[in-house]
Design a protein around this motif. Structure first.
Motif, mmCIF file in Angstrom:
data_model
loop_
_atom_site.group_PDB
_atom_site.id
_atom_site.type_symbol
_atom_site.label_atom_id
_atom_site.label_comp_id
_atom_site.label_asym_id
_atom_site.label_seq_id
_atom_site.Cartn_x
_atom_site.Cartn_y
_atom_site.Cartn_z
ATOM 1 N N GLN A 126 -4.618 8.435 -7.113
ATOM 2 C CA GLN A 126 -3.445 9.181 -7.566
ATOM 3 C C GLN A 126 -2.287 8.254 -7.953
ATOM 4 O OE1 GLN A 126 -2.491 12.086 -4.539
ATOM 5 N NE2 GLN A 126 -4.653 12.646 -4.242
ATOM 6 N N ILE A 127 -2.618 7.210 -8.741
ATOM 7 C CA ILE A 127 -1.621 6.247 -9.213
ATOM 8 C C ILE A 127 -1.280 6.625 -10.651
ATOM 9 C CG2 ILE A 127 -1.055 3.810 -9.473
ATOM 10 C CD1 ILE A 127 -3.333 3.178 -7.553
ATOM 11 N N GLN A 128 -0.244 7.421 -10.838
ATOM 12 C CA GLN A 128 0.044 8.014 -12.129
ATOM 13 C C GLN A 128 0.355 6.970 -13.194
ATOM 14 O OE1 GLN A 128 -0.394 11.300 -12.843
ATOM 15 N NE2 GLN A 128 -0.146 10.586 -14.951
ATOM 16 N N GLY A 129 1.103 5.928 -12.836
ATOM 17 C CA GLY A 129 1.445 4.895 -13.823
ATOM 18 C C GLY A 129 0.214 4.197 -14.365
ATOM 19 N N LEU A 130 -0.736 3.891 -13.502
ATOM 20 C CA LEU A 130 -1.966 3.237 -13.932
ATOM 21 C C LEU A 130 -2.843 4.201 -14.731
ATOM 22 C CD1 LEU A 130 -3.692 0.726 -13.937
ATOM 23 C CD2 LEU A 130 -4.606 1.372 -11.692
ATOM 24 N N LEU A 187 -2.234 8.184 -2.973
ATOM 25 C CA LEU A 187 -3.101 8.520 -1.850
ATOM 26 C C LEU A 187 -3.062 7.442 -0.775
ATOM 27 C CD1 LEU A 187 -5.304 10.421 -0.666
ATOM 28 C CD2 LEU A 187 -6.993 9.013 -1.898
ATOM 29 N N LEU A 188 -2.915 6.192 -1.188
ATOM 30 C CA LEU A 188 -2.859 5.095 -0.220
ATOM 31 C C LEU A 188 -1.605 5.188 0.650
ATOM 32 C CD1 LEU A 188 -4.065 2.195 -2.545
ATOM 33 C CD2 LEU A 188 -5.323 3.205 -0.632
ATOM 34 N N ARG A 189 -0.503 5.644 0.106
ATOM 35 C CA ARG A 189 0.699 5.839 0.933
ATOM 36 C C ARG A 189 0.441 6.898 2.005
ATOM 37 N NH1 ARG A 189 6.533 7.455 -1.537
ATOM 38 N NH2 ARG A 189 6.667 5.195 -1.868
ATOM 39 N N SER A 190 -0.249 7.977 1.602
ATOM 40 C CA SER A 190 -0.560 9.009 2.589
ATOM 41 C C SER A 190 -1.485 8.479 3.681
ATOM 42 C CB SER A 190 -1.213 10.211 1.893
ATOM 43 O OG SER A 190 -0.330 10.769 0.928
ATOM 44 N N MET A 191 -2.429 7.617 3.285
ATOM 45 C CA MET A 191 -3.375 7.074 4.254
ATOM 46 C C MET A 191 -2.703 6.136 5.251
ATOM 47 S SD MET A 191 -6.596 6.254 1.699
ATOM 48 C CE MET A 191 -7.514 5.428 3.008
ATOM 49 N N PHE A 192 -1.729 5.363 4.795
ATOM 50 C CA PHE A 192 -1.160 4.314 5.650
ATOM 51 C C PHE A 192 0.259 4.621 6.103
ATOM 52 C CE2 PHE A 192 -4.481 2.265 3.165
ATOM 53 C CZ PHE A 192 -5.238 1.696 4.187
ATOM 54 N N SER A 193 0.652 5.873 5.988
ATOM 55 C CA SER A 193 1.956 6.268 6.532
ATOM 56 C C SER A 193 1.802 7.298 7.650
ATOM 57 C CB SER A 193 2.837 6.836 5.412
ATOM 58 O OG SER A 193 2.240 7.990 4.842
ATOM 59 N N LEU A 238 0.809 -1.214 0.000
ATOM 60 C CA LEU A 238 0.000 0.000 0.000
ATOM 61 C C LEU A 238 0.847 1.270 0.000
ATOM 62 C CD1 LEU A 238 -2.722 -1.136 2.555
ATOM 63 C CD2 LEU A 238 -2.984 -0.920 0.078
ATOM 64 N N THR A 239 2.063 1.173 0.481
ATOM 65 C CA THR A 239 2.919 2.368 0.550
ATOM 66 C C THR A 239 4.072 2.307 -0.446
ATOM 67 O OG1 THR A 239 4.252 1.371 2.329
ATOM 68 C CG2 THR A 239 2.354 2.715 2.984
ATOM 69 N N ARG A 240 3.977 1.395 -1.405
ATOM 70 C CA ARG A 240 5.102 1.198 -2.326
ATOM 71 C C ARG A 240 5.293 2.382 -3.264
ATOM 72 N NH1 ARG A 240 5.489 -4.595 -4.781
ATOM 73 N NH2 ARG A 240 6.206 -4.883 -2.628
ATOM 74 N N PHE A 258 -10.852 -2.542 -7.201
ATOM 75 C CA PHE A 258 -9.775 -2.354 -6.227
ATOM 76 C C PHE A 258 -8.755 -3.487 -6.291
ATOM 77 C CE2 PHE A 258 -7.826 -2.015 -1.992
ATOM 78 C CZ PHE A 258 -7.504 -0.673 -2.006
ATOM 79 N N ASP A 259 -9.197 -4.680 -6.722
ATOM 80 C CA ASP A 259 -8.215 -5.761 -6.876
ATOM 81 C C ASP A 259 -7.196 -5.420 -7.961
ATOM 82 O OD1 ASP A 259 -10.165 -5.846 -8.797
ATOM 83 O OD2 ASP A 259 -10.262 -8.035 -8.896
ATOM 84 N N SER A 260 -7.632 -4.705 -9.011
ATOM 85 C CA SER A 260 -6.694 -4.264 -10.043
ATOM 86 C C SER A 260 -5.753 -3.194 -9.507
ATOM 87 C CB SER A 260 -7.461 -3.709 -11.264
ATOM 88 O OG SER A 260 -8.253 -4.712 -11.861
ATOM 89 N N ILE A 261 -6.265 -2.339 -8.623
ATOM 90 C CA ILE A 261 -5.418 -1.327 -7.978
ATOM 91 C C ILE A 261 -4.306 -2.007 -7.194
ATOM 92 C CG2 ILE A 261 -5.375 0.514 -6.264
ATOM 93 C CD1 ILE A 261 -6.770 1.398 -8.770
ATOM 94 N N LEU A 262 -4.667 -3.014 -6.377
ATOM 95 C CA LEU A 262 -3.663 -3.715 -5.576
ATOM 96 C C LEU A 262 -2.680 -4.481 -6.458
ATOM 97 C CD1 LEU A 262 -5.818 -5.093 -2.621
ATOM 98 C CD2 LEU A 262 -4.264 -3.137 -2.600
#
Length: 314
Positions: free
Chosen positions: A118-122, A58-64, A52-54, A86-90
């Motif tokens: 906010q996953i720019q690559g995806l 936004l997920l990094r901000s949530m879990f850091s 989640l923080t790799r 969300f499975d594709s997000i993970l």
């Protein structure tokens, strides 16, 4: 269960009171393999803080520890988004790539989720796929709306042209029992041919002509052949319109039209295919080529003669 596996199941609808939630800051994990329980729009997921923080999302901000997160009394972290993709997000966060949905609508839905997290690559991956799908139209079939438009299309095209005229409303009498099925078969064959030869032949639909169902074949701006699929028959002392499906004849004329694909004469492969078996080896290669070209030329002039008396190439 490995540290980066993701388990997913659908929540059952709640019948009891609404579960209370609390807001708290997610503490920084001491180990990247610590599991996190996620409830995304009613879909449950397990993942690790390492995943989640790799990436910078936004997920990094949530879990850091930078943002507050909502949790229920069982410790599930609530994310108020649709959990369909969300499975594709993970998967993308875990592996750096993901298989995109097959449909354009599915890609657009995944793009919306990628923008939220906010996953720019995806985001880039989805946008490229949408652009590619837009540019990869299999074929475009113009529909004639006036005789002038038809004339303009024929004069401006260097490829062979196949036109299907169908207008069921042109009938003055009742149809025979198989006519509707045969009309649909003609339309289906036209669509099948257009998918197979769209890069080599211009296909045109005509819905304003005087016929009910009629195929026309053009090459080098000239009408080569016409296959009319309708006739008037008598049944029980009254006239009826009969629509036929001459499939073999249509295929034959399509192949004949392809002879005009290369201007001003057919290409060498088509010339070779029409060559007669010749056991005599006294002719030179040049003489043989001239003989083949002249023979095909005579065939074409004969086919032209019904519609156009101009010499070939003029």
């Amino acid at each position: 269960m490995s540290g980066e596996s993701c388990l997913h199941h659908q929540l059952q609808p709640q019948t009891g009171p609404v579960v209370s939630v609390s807001s708290r800051t997610c503490p920084k994990a001491k180990t990247g393999n610590k599991y996190v329980q996620l409830n995304v729009g009613g879909n449950l997921y397990f993942s690790t803080l390492q995943v989640l923080t790799r990436q910078d999302t936004l997920l990094r901000s949530m879990f850091s520890g930078k943002m507050e997160v909502l949790t229920d009394k069982e410790g599930w972290i609530l994310i108020d988004r649709c959990g369909k993709h969300f499975d594709s997000i993970l998967s993308y966060l875990r592996d750096g790539f993901v298989t995109l949905p097959k449909s354009r609508q599915g890609i657009m839905e995944l793009l919306a989720e990628a923008k939220y997290y906010q996953i720019q690559g995806l985001i880039d991956l989805c946008q490229r796929a949408l652009q590619d799908n837009q540019e990869k139209a299999l074929c475009v079939i113009p529909v004639i709306t006036s005789p002038k438009e038809e004339e303009k299309l024929l004069q401006g095209c260097i490829r062979p042209v196949i036109k299907l005229l169908y207008n069921r409303g042109n009938n003055k009498y009742s149809y025979t029992s198989n006519s509707d099925d045969n009309l649909l078969k003609n339309i289906e064959l036209f669509e099948k041919l257009s998918l197979s030869y769209s890069g080599r032949v211009l296909f045109i639909k005509d819905v304003i002509g005087d016929e009910i169902c009629c195929w026309s074949f053009y090459g080098q701006g000239r009408k080569l052949a016409e296959v009319c699929c309708t006739s008037i028959v008598y049944a029980t002392e009254k006239k009826q319109t009969k629509v036929e499906f001459p499939e073999t004849r249509i295929y034959e004329e399509t192949l004949n039209a392809l002879l005009y694909e290369t201007l001003p004469f057919p290409d060498n492969s088509l010339l070779e295919a029409t060559r007669r078996c010749n056991n005599c080896c006294s002719h030179s290669e040049e003489e043989e080529a001239v003989e083949l070209r002249e023979r095909v030329r005579r065939i074409h002039v004969k086919r032209y003669s019904t519609y156009d008396d101009r010499p070939l190439g003029h």
